[in-house]
Enzyme design. Structure first.
Site, PDB file in Angstrom:
ATOM      1  N   HIS A  34     -23.806  72.542  21.815  1.00 53.35           N
ATOM      2  CA  HIS A  34     -23.777  70.992  22.060  1.00 53.35           C
ATOM      3  C   HIS A  34     -22.565  70.234  22.351  1.00 53.35           C
ATOM      4  O   HIS A  34     -22.899  69.570  23.113  1.00 53.35           O
ATOM      5  CB  HIS A  34     -25.024  69.978  21.109  1.00 53.35           C
ATOM      6  CG  HIS A  34     -25.111  68.778  21.188  1.00 53.35           C
ATOM      7  ND1 HIS A  34     -25.832  68.509  22.270  1.00 53.35           N
ATOM      8  CD2 HIS A  34     -24.699  67.905  20.497  1.00 53.35           C
ATOM      9  CE1 HIS A  34     -26.430  67.233  22.295  1.00 53.35           C
ATOM     10  NE2 HIS A  34     -24.941  67.001  21.447  1.00 53.35           N
TER      11      HIS A  34
ATOM     12  N   ARG B 201     -19.041  67.679  14.163  1.00 50.67           N
ATOM     13  CA  ARG B 201     -18.162  66.599  14.632  1.00 50.67           C
ATOM     14  C   ARG B 201     -19.272  65.713  14.248  1.00 50.67           C
ATOM     15  O   ARG B 201     -21.007  66.183  13.438  1.00 50.67           O
ATOM     16  CB  ARG B 201     -18.632  67.126  16.299  1.00 50.67           C
ATOM     17  CG  ARG B 201     -18.471  65.687  16.639  1.00 50.67           C
ATOM     18  CD  ARG B 201     -19.022  64.967  17.681  1.00 50.67           C
ATOM     19  NE  ARG B 201     -20.128  65.827  18.216  1.00 50.67           N
ATOM     20  CZ  ARG B 201     -21.190  64.901  19.203  1.00 50.67           C
ATOM     21  NH1 ARG B 201     -21.059  63.545  19.723  1.00 50.67           N
ATOM     22  NH2 ARG B 201     -22.259  65.468  19.208  1.00 50.67           N
TER      23      ARG B 201
ATOM     24  N   ARG C 270     -25.360  67.982  10.807  1.00 51.22           N
ATOM     25  CA  ARG C 270     -26.290  68.532  11.542  1.00 51.22           C
ATOM     26  C   ARG C 270     -25.977  69.485  11.697  1.00 51.22           C
ATOM     27  O   ARG C 270     -27.242  70.775  12.405  1.00 51.22           O
ATOM     28  CB  ARG C 270     -25.321  68.494  13.298  1.00 51.22           C
ATOM     29  CG  ARG C 270     -26.373  67.829  13.976  1.00 51.22           C
ATOM     30  CD  ARG C 270     -25.563  67.796  15.020  1.00 51.22           C
ATOM     31  NE  ARG C 270     -25.500  66.178  15.325  1.00 51.22           N
ATOM     32  CZ  ARG C 270     -25.552  65.179  16.819  1.00 51.22           C
ATOM     33  NH1 ARG C 270     -23.910  65.738  17.383  1.00 51.22           N
ATOM     34  NH2 ARG C 270     -25.995  64.464  17.200  1.00 51.22           N
TER      35      ARG C 270
ATOM     36  N   GLU D 204     -27.756  57.511  12.184  1.00 53.46           N
ATOM     37  CA  GLU D 204     -27.487  58.743  12.057  1.00 53.46           C
ATOM     38  C   GLU D 204     -26.778  59.492  11.200  1.00 53.46           C
ATOM     39  O   GLU D 204     -26.501  58.865  10.794  1.00 53.46           O
ATOM     40  CB  GLU D 204     -26.390  59.695  13.884  1.00 53.46           C
ATOM     41  CG  GLU D 204     -27.328  58.906  15.148  1.00 53.46           C
ATOM     42  CD  GLU D 204     -26.422  58.907  16.338  1.00 53.46           C
ATOM     43  OE1 GLU D 204     -25.610  60.398  16.642  1.00 53.46           O
ATOM     44  OE2 GLU D 204     -27.014  58.971  17.292  1.00 53.46           O
TER      45      GLU D 204
ATOM     46  N   HIS E 117     -27.085  71.329  19.054  1.00 50.88           N
ATOM     47  CA  HIS E 117     -27.833  70.882  18.086  1.00 50.88           C
ATOM     48  C   HIS E 117     -29.491  71.058  17.599  1.00 50.88           C
ATOM     49  O   HIS E 117     -30.610  71.664  18.040  1.00 50.88           O
ATOM     50  CB  HIS E 117     -28.182  69.403  19.261  1.00 50.88           C
ATOM     51  CG  HIS E 117     -28.862  68.335  18.811  1.00 50.88           C
ATOM     52  ND1 HIS E 117     -29.760  67.651  18.677  1.00 50.88           N
ATOM     53  CD2 HIS E 117     -27.854  66.914  18.895  1.00 50.88           C
ATOM     54  CE1 HIS E 117     -30.290  66.305  18.256  1.00 50.88           C
ATOM     55  NE2 HIS E 117     -29.039  65.922  18.731  1.00 50.88           N
TER      56      HIS E 117
HETATM   57  C1  LIG Z   1     -27.687  65.919  25.930  1.00 49.43           C
HETATM   58  C2  LIG Z   1     -26.213  64.854  24.800  1.00 49.43           C
HETATM   59  C3  LIG Z   1     -26.268  64.295  24.753  1.00 49.43           C
HETATM   60  C4  LIG Z   1     -25.355  63.492  23.680  1.00 49.43           C
HETATM   61  N1  LIG Z   1     -25.005  62.558  22.950  1.00 49.43           N
HETATM   62  C5  LIG Z   1     -24.337  62.183  22.338  1.00 49.43           C
HETATM   63  C6  LIG Z   1     -23.852  60.719  22.080  1.00 49.43           C
HETATM   64  O1  LIG Z   1     -24.739  59.948  21.824  1.00 49.43           O
HETATM   65  N2  LIG Z   1     -22.551  60.007  21.217  1.00 49.43           N
HETATM   66  C7  LIG Z   1     -21.515  60.644  21.299  1.00 49.43           C
HETATM   67  O2  LIG Z   1     -20.331  60.448  21.001  1.00 49.43           O
HETATM   68  N3  LIG Z   1     -21.589  62.350  22.085  1.00 49.43           N
HETATM   69  C8  LIG Z   1     -22.888  62.619  22.600  1.00 49.43           C
HETATM   70  N4  LIG Z   1     -22.660  63.568  23.181  1.00 49.43           N
HETATM   71  C9  LIG Z   1     -21.414  65.202  23.614  1.00 49.43           C
HETATM   72  C10 LIG Z   1     -20.115  63.596  24.209  1.00 49.43           C
HETATM   73  O3  LIG Z   1     -21.687  63.307  25.642  1.00 49.43           O
HETATM   74  C11 LIG Z   1     -19.637  64.489  25.193  1.00 49.43           C
HETATM   75  O4  LIG Z   1     -18.896  64.671  24.230  1.00 49.43           O
HETATM   76  C12 LIG Z   1     -18.554  63.718  25.574  1.00 49.43           C
HETATM   77  O5  LIG Z   1     -19.508  63.145  26.801  1.00 49.43           O
HETATM   78  C13 LIG Z   1     -17.420  64.574  26.334  1.00 49.43           C
HETATM   79  O6  LIG Z   1     -16.425  63.840  27.901  1.00 49.43           O
HETATM   80  P1  LIG Z   1     -16.302  64.592  28.561  1.00 49.43           P
HETATM   81  O7  LIG Z   1     -14.964  63.256  29.660  1.00 49.43           O
HETATM   82  O8  LIG Z   1     -14.665  65.491  27.304  1.00 49.43           O
HETATM   83  O9  LIG Z   1     -16.583  65.241  29.446  1.00 49.43           O
HETATM   84  P2  LIG Z   1     -18.027  65.725  30.565  1.00 49.43           P
HETATM   85  O10 LIG Z   1     -18.319  63.999  30.153  1.00 49.43           O
HETATM   86  O11 LIG Z   1     -19.241  66.784  29.851  1.00 49.43           O
HETATM   87  O12 LIG Z   1     -17.216  65.211  31.603  1.00 49.43           O
HETATM   88  C14 LIG Z   1     -16.479  66.754  32.372  1.00 49.43           C
HETATM   89  C15 LIG Z   1     -16.472  66.624  33.578  1.00 49.43           C
HETATM   90  O13 LIG Z   1     -15.512  67.685  34.236  1.00 49.43           O
HETATM   91  C16 LIG Z   1     -15.906  68.614  34.804  1.00 49.43           C
HETATM   92  N5  LIG Z   1     -15.701  69.450  35.251  1.00 49.43           N
HETATM   93  C17 LIG Z   1     -16.419  70.438  34.562  1.00 49.43           C
HETATM   94  N6  LIG Z   1     -15.290  71.545  35.418  1.00 49.43           N
HETATM   95  C18 LIG Z   1     -14.536  71.150  35.879  1.00 49.43           C
HETATM   96  C19 LIG Z   1     -13.657  72.531  36.855  1.00 49.43           C
HETATM   97  N7  LIG Z   1     -12.921  73.527  36.329  1.00 49.43           N
HETATM   98  N8  LIG Z   1     -13.246  71.076  37.544  1.00 49.43           N
HETATM   99  C20 LIG Z   1     -12.806  70.406  37.420  1.00 49.43           C
HETATM  100  N9  LIG Z   1     -14.450  69.108  37.319  1.00 49.43           N
HETATM  101  C21 LIG Z   1     -14.514  69.846  36.168  1.00 49.43           C
HETATM  102  C22 LIG Z   1     -17.616  68.319  35.070  1.00 49.43           C
HETATM  103  O14 LIG Z   1     -17.967  68.260  36.013  1.00 49.43           O
HETATM  104  C23 LIG Z   1     -17.544  66.155  33.987  1.00 49.43           C
HETATM  105  O15 LIG Z   1     -17.796  65.625  35.367  1.00 49.43           O
HETATM  106  C24 LIG Z   1     -24.161  64.812  23.719  1.00 49.43           C
HETATM  107  C25 LIG Z   1     -24.160  65.697  24.799  1.00 49.43           C
HETATM  108  C26 LIG Z   1     -24.922  65.989  25.764  1.00 49.43           C
HETATM  109  C27 LIG Z   1     -24.859  67.300  26.638  1.00 49.43           C
END
Ligand SMILES: Cc1cc2nc3c(=O)[nH]c(=O)nc-3n(C[C@H](O)[C@H](O)[C@H](O)COP(=O)(O)OP(=O)(O)OC[C@H]3O[C@@H](n4cnc5c(N)ncnc54)[C@H](O)[C@@H]3O)c2cc1C
Length: 521
Positions: A339, A374, A280, A115, A234
């Protein structure tokens, strides 16, 4: 307000950070606040590329850290980069043990994708572009089978419960469209893992729930927010009119896919020696410039993948099929979309926020790993590493208790966010706080955010969104340079040397916003 007391650790969110932290806390009792059914609504489940980790014999954590620091454009905390990259391998092995079916070569080695801005093919993947969904499925199965974890599906947090600077719990509402009367849930510690802010923008790759609400609720309680101005766009979100915009993973460019425009020109070669694999932010600005000039940018996978895209990248192929595009015979139209939020709730190396008894992991946090930009696939990695660090830190601070699940029932009441106000807020962010910014636009944005907020004070969810939007716009206005993902056309240069991380409270940001509103009246 109705109050429920529990001795459980409260985890807000149900993405990778939350699930992994809950498993690492076991057998210590945890209650997880999940707005949707587990697996739905989290960016984690949508991740396509995979997780960055130096798994190959000739790669190293040092090289991974060096790439992370370079991509972050003078803003990465080198100690954090060292910590995270050193731990990466152990977490991939752990995810494998927990059941993630990473792609393997015939020899049993991990298949590694290349990547942008990585000097090595260093991203572990699952079934091409299914990394997020498969990692989440494996962890959800474990979480469901762990008796110490109680999941409250259909609930969301809207506030922190703070007494004398110490966080004692959260204020909850039903997450359904009508919301509910709020209630207080008090626990032994609070871990925020509520994701980033991409959905605050009209053009985004993030799921609809990911709208900076958890960063906003911490900011409203007084937590310090760091690097809020740094939002990553992105370059290759599909420009097909869907909200959110489906993603065409960067791994496609790693395979050799090229970017062209409607004149058939390959424009990245003239802009950066790494062409399509430039960092990026560079590619995102190039795509944005092509879109602004009316020269529709497109991702062309025909020559490198042909029909194979349909089996090797099923998520991309499915989004194309939904929109009547056959990527084997035509290029995919793309646009730069919000993104990933590098900024978030400031945390220390134990994952602690500036408020007592509050921890944060995943995209909601700002650990110093990402700096101004990032490095691809470091998002999931940071969530894993800091979920475990937070779990260990909480375990040290909180006495052990027995499992005793709670019963939460909501009563009617509460005000949902007005969809029109949300749409206006998101459009304002995309128009004025987007890929290219300037003082005039940022001030316009702040005045619009203030007006929307004043007209919608009854919906706390909406106030959480406007809080984060305000912090992003004020931090962007304060940073009078261009660096990484933060691009100012009125301040195109980068200050010399190591950049200074920004740190803001909502109180400071609101003072600046009200000054700007006064100037205009
Ligand atoms: C399309 C896409 C592709 C990606 N691809 C990659 C990749 O290939 N590699 C990589 O490293 N990163 C990637 N990323 C980034 C990565 O997915 C995220 O940074 C990572 O998943 C964040 O994890 P998290 O647990 O912090 O948040 P999330 O997985 O977003 O989870 C957040 C949680 O909080 C909950 N939430 C939101 N608001 C509230 C609230 N008020 N009260 C309670 N719960 C709440 C949501 O419902 C969810 O369950 C990608 C992101 C996207 C959108």
């Amino acid at each position: 307000m109705k109050t429920i007391e529990t001795s459980q650790v409260i985890i807000v969110g149900a993405g990778l950070g939350a699930l992994y932290a809950a498993l690492k806390l076991a057998p210590r009792p945890v209650v997880m606040i999940s707005p949707e059914r587990l697996g739905k609504g989290a960016s984690s489940a949508w991740a396509q590329g995979g997780v960055a980790a130096a798994m190959h014999m000739s790669d190293s954590a040092e090289s991974h850290a060096a790439d992370t620091i370079k991509a972050g454009d003078g803003m990465v905390d080198a100690d954090v980069a060292d910590l995270v990259t050193q731990e990466a391998r152990a977490h991939i092995l752990n995810l494998t043990e927990l059941g993630t079916p990473f792609d393997r070569t015939e020899n049993g080695d991990y298949v590694m994708s290349r990547e942008a801005a990585h000097s090595f093919a260093r991203v572990v993947r699952v079934k091409g572009d299914q990394a997020g969904a498969e990692i989440m499925a494996a962890l959800i199965e474990r979480v469901r089978a762990t008796p110490s974890i109680q999941v409250l599906e259909g609930t969301m947090a809207i506030d922190l419960d703070v007494t004398d600077g110490r966080v004692g719990g959260v204020v909850l509402q039903s997450a359904d469209d009508a919301r509910s009367a709020p209630l207080i849930l008090r626990g032994s510690a609070v871990l925020l893992a509520g994701g980033g802010s991409g959905g605050l923008y009209a053009l985004t790759t993030n799921p609809p729930r990911i709208r900076g609400q958890v960063i906003g609720l911490a900011a409203r309680a007084g937590a310090v927010i760091a690097d809020a101005e740094f939002v990553q766009f992105h370059p290759t979100a599909m420009d097909v009119g869907e909200d959110p915009a489906p993603l065409a993973t960067e791994a496609l460019r790693g395979e050799g896919a090229i970017l062209t425009n409607n004149r058939g020109e390959r424009f990245m070669q003239a802009l950066h020696p790494d062409a399509e694999l430039a960092p990026r932010d560079v590619v995102a600005r190039a795509i944005f410039a092509q879109s602004q000039a009316g020269r529709r940018p497109m991702l062309d996978t025909r020559e490198v993948l042909g029909e194979a895209i349909k089996t090797q990248y099923p998520a991309v192929a499915e989004a194309c099929a939904r929109n009547g595009i056959d990527p084997a015979i035509e290029p995919i139209p793309v646009a730069a979309a919000a993104h990933y939020h590098m900024g978030g709730i400031a945390t220390d190396t134990e994952g602690r926020a500036s408020l007592d008894n509050l921890w944060v992991c995943g995209e909601a946090s700002s650990t110093g790993l990402h700096g101004a930009n990032r490095l691809a696939s470091n998002g999931l990695l940071e969530a894993l590493v800091f979920a475990r660090i937070c779990a260990q830190s909480i375990a040290k601070s909180v006495p052990e208790t027995a499992v005793s699940p709670i019963d939460v029932t909501f009563e009617d009441g509460g005000t949902p966010p007005d969809p029109d106000a949300v749409a206006q807020l998101r459009q304002t962010m995309t128009t004025h706080v987007g890929v290219v910014r300037n003082a005039t636009g940022l001030k316009t944005a702040l005045r619009t955010i203030a007006a929307l907020e004043a007209a919608n004070t009854a919906s706390v969810s909406f106030l959480n969104m406007t809080a984060t939007a305000t912090l992003i716009a004020v931090a962007a206005l304060n940073r009078e340079e261009s660096r990484g993902a933060h691009c100012r056309d009125d301040f195109p240069n980068t200050f010399q040397g190591q950049g200074q991380r920004s740190r803001l409270t909502l109180k400071d940001a609101l003072a600046i916003r009200s000054q700007i509103c006064k100037e205009a009246s």
